[in-house]
Design an enzyme around this catalytic site. Structure first.
Site, mmCIF file in Angstrom:
data_model
loop_
_atom_site.group_PDB
_atom_site.id
_atom_site.type_symbol
_atom_site.label_atom_id
_atom_site.label_comp_id
_atom_site.label_asym_id
_atom_site.label_seq_id
_atom_site.Cartn_x
_atom_site.Cartn_y
_atom_site.Cartn_z
ATOM 1 N N GLY A 103 0.805 -1.224 0.000
ATOM 2 C CA GLY A 103 0.000 0.000 0.000
ATOM 3 C C GLY A 103 0.836 1.271 0.000
ATOM 4 N N ASP A 198 5.890 -7.588 5.447
ATOM 5 C CA ASP A 198 6.033 -8.712 4.517
ATOM 6 C C ASP A 198 7.103 -8.439 3.470
ATOM 7 O OD1 ASP A 198 2.546 -9.805 4.125
ATOM 8 O OD2 ASP A 198 4.044 -10.093 5.713
ATOM 9 N N THR A 225 5.052 2.152 5.997
ATOM 10 C CA THR A 225 3.646 1.869 6.214
ATOM 11 C C THR A 225 2.999 2.978 7.003
ATOM 12 O OG1 THR A 225 1.974 0.430 7.216
ATOM 13 C CG2 THR A 225 4.149 0.365 8.220
ATOM 14 N N ILE A 226 1.849 3.425 6.530
ATOM 15 C CA ILE A 226 1.153 4.456 7.298
ATOM 16 C C ILE A 226 0.638 3.872 8.613
ATOM 17 C CG2 ILE A 226 0.426 5.783 5.264
ATOM 18 C CD1 ILE A 226 -2.444 4.700 5.826
ATOM 19 N N ASP A 227 0.518 2.544 8.686
ATOM 20 C CA ASP A 227 -0.050 1.917 9.877
ATOM 21 C C ASP A 227 0.833 2.044 11.106
ATOM 22 O OD1 ASP A 227 -1.178 -0.868 7.804
ATOM 23 O OD2 ASP A 227 -2.031 1.121 8.125
ATOM 24 N N LYS A 264 -24.869 22.935 21.444
ATOM 25 C CA LYS A 264 -24.231 23.147 22.741
ATOM 26 C C LYS A 264 -25.239 23.711 23.724
ATOM 27 C CE LYS A 264 -20.443 25.999 23.713
ATOM 28 N NZ LYS A 264 -19.099 26.489 23.323
ATOM 29 N N MET A 280 -8.395 3.867 9.049
ATOM 30 C CA MET A 280 -7.562 2.846 8.415
ATOM 31 C C MET A 280 -6.436 2.450 9.363
ATOM 32 S SD MET A 280 -6.151 3.291 4.526
ATOM 33 C CE MET A 280 -7.022 2.334 3.284
ATOM 34 N N GLY A 281 -5.911 1.275 9.207
ATOM 35 C CA GLY A 281 -4.779 0.910 10.037
ATOM 36 C C GLY A 281 -4.568 -0.568 10.238
ATOM 37 N N ARG A 282 -5.322 -1.365 9.555
ATOM 38 C CA ARG A 282 -5.204 -2.816 9.673
ATOM 39 C C ARG A 282 -5.230 -3.275 11.139
ATOM 40 N NH1 ARG A 282 -0.579 -5.200 5.958
ATOM 41 N NH2 ARG A 282 0.510 -4.206 7.671
ATOM 42 N N ARG A 449 -3.329 8.179 2.507
ATOM 43 C CA ARG A 449 -2.227 7.374 1.983
ATOM 44 C C ARG A 449 -1.382 8.109 0.971
ATOM 45 N NH1 ARG A 449 -3.816 1.385 0.377
ATOM 46 N NH2 ARG A 449 -4.529 2.473 -1.496
#
Lengths: 572, 572
Positions: A103, A198, A225-227, A264, A280-282, A449
């Site tokens: 990704g 991987d 990886t952004i994760d 409010k 996102m983030g697996r 991303r």
């Protein structure tokens, strides 16, 4: 001048950017980023030598890792140190390949720029080949020679489109053979693999394979990886995490202010209610945790904590509902909840349901009358039927080519909203809740991303690429480029390489021992989570929303990093 | 310093921001924006007088507007001109109220700051009351005195939370009476109404009412809406449009780069396919058009064009599908499509379906077996059943308190994706399409309403507020603050006020003539649409994506405006 800059691209006569970007069509910000020179660590600005550390081991099952990597195992890590003489020959010609794998992550283009510039400045007549579409490009020998002109439009730009990425991996013996043929055909001295866990594992397997066959091609990895789940002692952060979290936090901060601006004072029938944002983030919840630290939501669910306490969906629902009720009792009818995309992976009953669905659907068809549901056990069936129909559809239809549920496509935020709504109705009937809950679902993923990398990611990636070039020039293989001391200004960053085997453990898959670089999960004993845990009860009740705003490239805020890094490094 | 700035807010001991923002918890960008001084048009930096234009008429049915506004009708517009003496008494004390009405828009806080600073600098001991929660605050006399300290945390900040907004309108005789009581109780010299078309119409009705009853309270409006549909000859743009479009365009640009980074070379089974982005914007398609001009999507549907050609949903679907097929034939399997939220309003068959549903559901219940559907005519029933179940649910369940379908909550992008998927399957069977379509839905809405205002919006709003203060000081009523020459640097902007009646027309509602400020729809003869129309076929086939990046507050790109304004003003 502003008008001239804006006008770029409104003229229809530019050539197609299908085969390369057209900088005359760039937005003003893209254009100004082209001219940005990422600062280099000062050690790279003069002579340096490589200082070697002690022999390394593995993250786990060292014996087995050594068996899998007889040549690579145990290599020392290296760090560049200033020197009075150059350690590497400047007149050496190198042929290097670079590949993007997996990704996208902001900054990938700068890694390539770093490799290219290193080769240009410290070697002679070197060639940089960019393999197209990820590792498949290596296997099919599809490449583009990266020249200065070709590279120029991508400097400090987001995306991976200079050569594109792909999800194919070099895994089978046939695929290794194809990679070998490409390496020989192109007479490669080195290959830089820009990828996640991987991809870096496979980079090391490739390094091992080449070494075992006395092929000269060396392989160096870069942590992408952004994760944020590719990190270790010597790899403080994966690139792209900083930018992605800031883009998400910008959006979250905006919608928080939006929530605060209505409802409010008056119990408005049009109130927006509770915003549930899936990030996102697996598997790991680093992104959710960082965004929580940046924006202070009322609730942030950290998957690793859910897993540790073996929480059920009901328990997660109740936690959220409790917060909503407490807030409603204080007249606060809006709220913001962050949930990680990987949450589903941590809740056993959902995993069980998915496994059952995979089983049933592998063997039968979903009849319209729903008789197939009789095959589910009662627990699964009850859970399935409690979901809104759109979620039920997703669970049945969003399958990958192997027939498994594509977990990333399940709109977990809607699932939770539905369950919270049901619980609140119940509590309303019991007189425990007097509000008018309306859940609003958001998903933040692809927006993060491919944004323009922050100054931090731009500099980090550039230094990583430069380091990869150096490591190849120095004849290293099986290392991952490592840049450290990141909470200091870029000039003070350390530069080196870490043995990939040092990050590895072994997993058993299909009866075989497979090396893996384990995903770094959120450490519940770590500083970032502890900081969050110490503040979350306050944030649940008091509105302490924080709005990071849009990433700035100039001005006093342009060089900030992120809370995860600062807390882990003990800088705050 | 960066670390110190970032640390702001991670300390849990700050007071609740429920009753005001805590600047020590601000993000670095928020903090730096506090110090930003919006530039003032230079005419406001010295002495000025008011120059009056000719008598004005109305946008339509002038006779009827004159009947509805006997006192307000025909007022000349005014413009400030530099003078050698001050036209207004500096020692005058004014009591002014300000109210935010309707949906949020970036920059609202700066309008209030502009009013406040004008009063501070050019009058003596004036008081500024902020009515809380929108016009309901006027009716219930709920207010906060706005002091310098109270205002400070909101300068150049996004949101409306300084006093919040609300959707109540002052419409009935009882409500006018309540407003009158508040005006008398607080001895108001003036009231600034910051709102959209409805709110400004009501502002003028209130001005008329007060004048007719010899109440001294004057009323001045300010043009707010991110939708961009409140504009006229003298009101070049509504505030918030610039910022909102840029936030959306940042996100769209990011996901475009994401689309370009996968699937360019290989037919990936994981390709992301076609991104369909629905954009907030109610009836008019200004936001979609501006975002198209900023990002160059493959398709952008402009509702006004659909309406002009009386297009059906099938025709819109076919247009999109044709583009997808053409691109697929060239190996381009990804794409980006923008659709306006208001699209549904323009398609007669959907309007018909919604009317039928409203009718049926007002009188009966949706039985689970679906027998209620028999009450739909065959055309409606076929259309309804062609939608994915989540859309069907939304059509049935997303109703406002009057029982009508809440059109804004229908995920039109999913509806279109579903219809396009069906059409592509058909074409695949006919051998006309060989791709693997996967639609990906996005909605951009709330993220754009409360972002930090761009330098443009920050300056525009500040000038609008300042102008409103001047107009009240000058004894004007029934005008809308007007700031012009906006494509020039702020110093050269013109400042004045336009008669609200000049913007009005009459509509017949429930047997009565109602004054309305008509929404400015996209003009298909206008420069922005023509520019788009001249380029869209190129953009459909060639990937000319443009990535505006995050809004910058410093640097060479910080003062840019937007394409809609530049094209309408003939600046490009």
């Amino acid at each position: 001048m502003v008008i001239a800059m804006m006008n770029g691209g409104l003229d229809g006569s530019k050539k197609s950017s299908r085969f390369g970007r057209d900088v005359s069509a760039y937005s003003p910000v893209q254009s100004s980023r082209l001219e940005h020179r990422p600062p280099l660590p000062s050690v790279l600005n003069g002579y340096f030598t490589l200082s070697h550390g002690p022999a390394t081991s593995a993250a786990g099952d060292a014996d087995e890792i050594q068996k899998l990597f007889p040549n690579m195992f145990g290599q020392p890590s290296v760090e560049l140190v200033a020197s009075t003489y150059p350690a590497l020959k400047i007149d050496q010609k190198l042929k290097v390949g670079v590949v993007l794998s997996g990704g996208q992550a902001p900054g990938g283009h700068n890694v390539i720029a770093g490799v290219f510039d290193y080769l240009q400045q410290h070697t002679k007549d070197s060639i940089l080949y960019g393999f197209r579409g990820g590792p498949a490009g290596i296997m099919k020998c599809k490449y583009t020679e990266i020249t200065g002109d070709f590279l120029y439009p991508y400097r400090n730009q987001g995306g991976f489109d200079i050569i594109c990425s792909g999800r194919d991996k070099i895994e089978t013996p046939e695929q290794f053979k194809q990679a070998e043929e490409t390496a020989l055909k192109l007479d490669l001295d080195g290959l830089v693999v820009i990828g996640g866990d991987d991809s870096n594992t496979n980079a090391c397997l490739l390094a091992e394979y080449f070494r075992a066959k006395s092929i000269k091609t060396h392989v160096i990895g870069c942590p992408k990886t952004i994760d944020g789940d590719l990190k270790s002692k010597h790899v403080p952060i994966s690139f792209g995490f900083d930018t992605a979290c800031k883009i998400y936090s910008e959006m979250i901060g905006n919608i928080m202010v939006d929530a605060q601006s209505t409802g409010k004072y008056y119990h408005s029938i049009y109130k927006k209610g509770i915003l549930v944002v899936r990030l996102m983030g697996r598997a790991a919840s680093h992104i959710t945790l960082e965004c929580a630290l940046q924006t202070h939501p009322n609730v942030a669910i950290i998957g690793e904590e859910v897993a540790l306490h073996k929480q059920t969906l009901r328990q997660v629902t109740n936690y959220i509902t409790d917060v909503i009720c407490k807030r409603a009792a204080r007249g606060q009818h809006s709220g913001v909840i962050l949930i990680p995309e990987g949450l589903i992976d941590f809740i056993p009953e959902i995993q069980h349901l998915i496994a059952e669905l995979n089983e049933i659907l592998a063997n039968s068809v979903c009849d319209e009358d729903g008789r197939w549901k009789q095959k589910l056990d009662i627990q699964c069936r009850t859970l399935f039927e409690s979901f809104p129909c759109s979620i039920q559809e997703e669970l049945l239809l969003e399958r990958d080519p192997h027939g498994n549920v594509q977990v990333a496509r399940i709109e977990t935020e809607k699932m939770l909203i539905s369950m919270v709504e049901t619980e609140l109705l119940q509590r309303k009937q019991e007189g425990l809740y007097a509000g008018n809950f309306k859940g609003q679902a958001h998903f933040l993923g692809y927006e993060g991303r491919c944004g323009l990398p922050t100054n931090f990611d731009a500099a980090y990636c550039y230094a990583l690429g430069y380091a990869a070039g150096i490591l190849l020039h120095a004849g290293k293989t099986g290392l991952i480029a490592s840049v450290g001391n990141l909470t200091a200004p870029a000039k003070e960053w350390t530069v080196g390489g870490t043995a990939l085997t040092e990050l590895m453990d072994v997993e058993r898959r299909k009866g075989k021992n497979k090396p893996v670089i384990k995903k770094a999960m959120v450490e519940l004993e770590g500083a970032p989570f502890n900081k969050f845990a110490s503040l979350r009860e306050l944030w649940a009740i008091e509105d302490q929303y924080r709005s990071p705003g849009p990433i700035q490239f100039t001005g006093p805020t342009a060089d900030e990093t992120n809370f995860t890094l600062l807390l882990e490094m003990g800088a705050i």
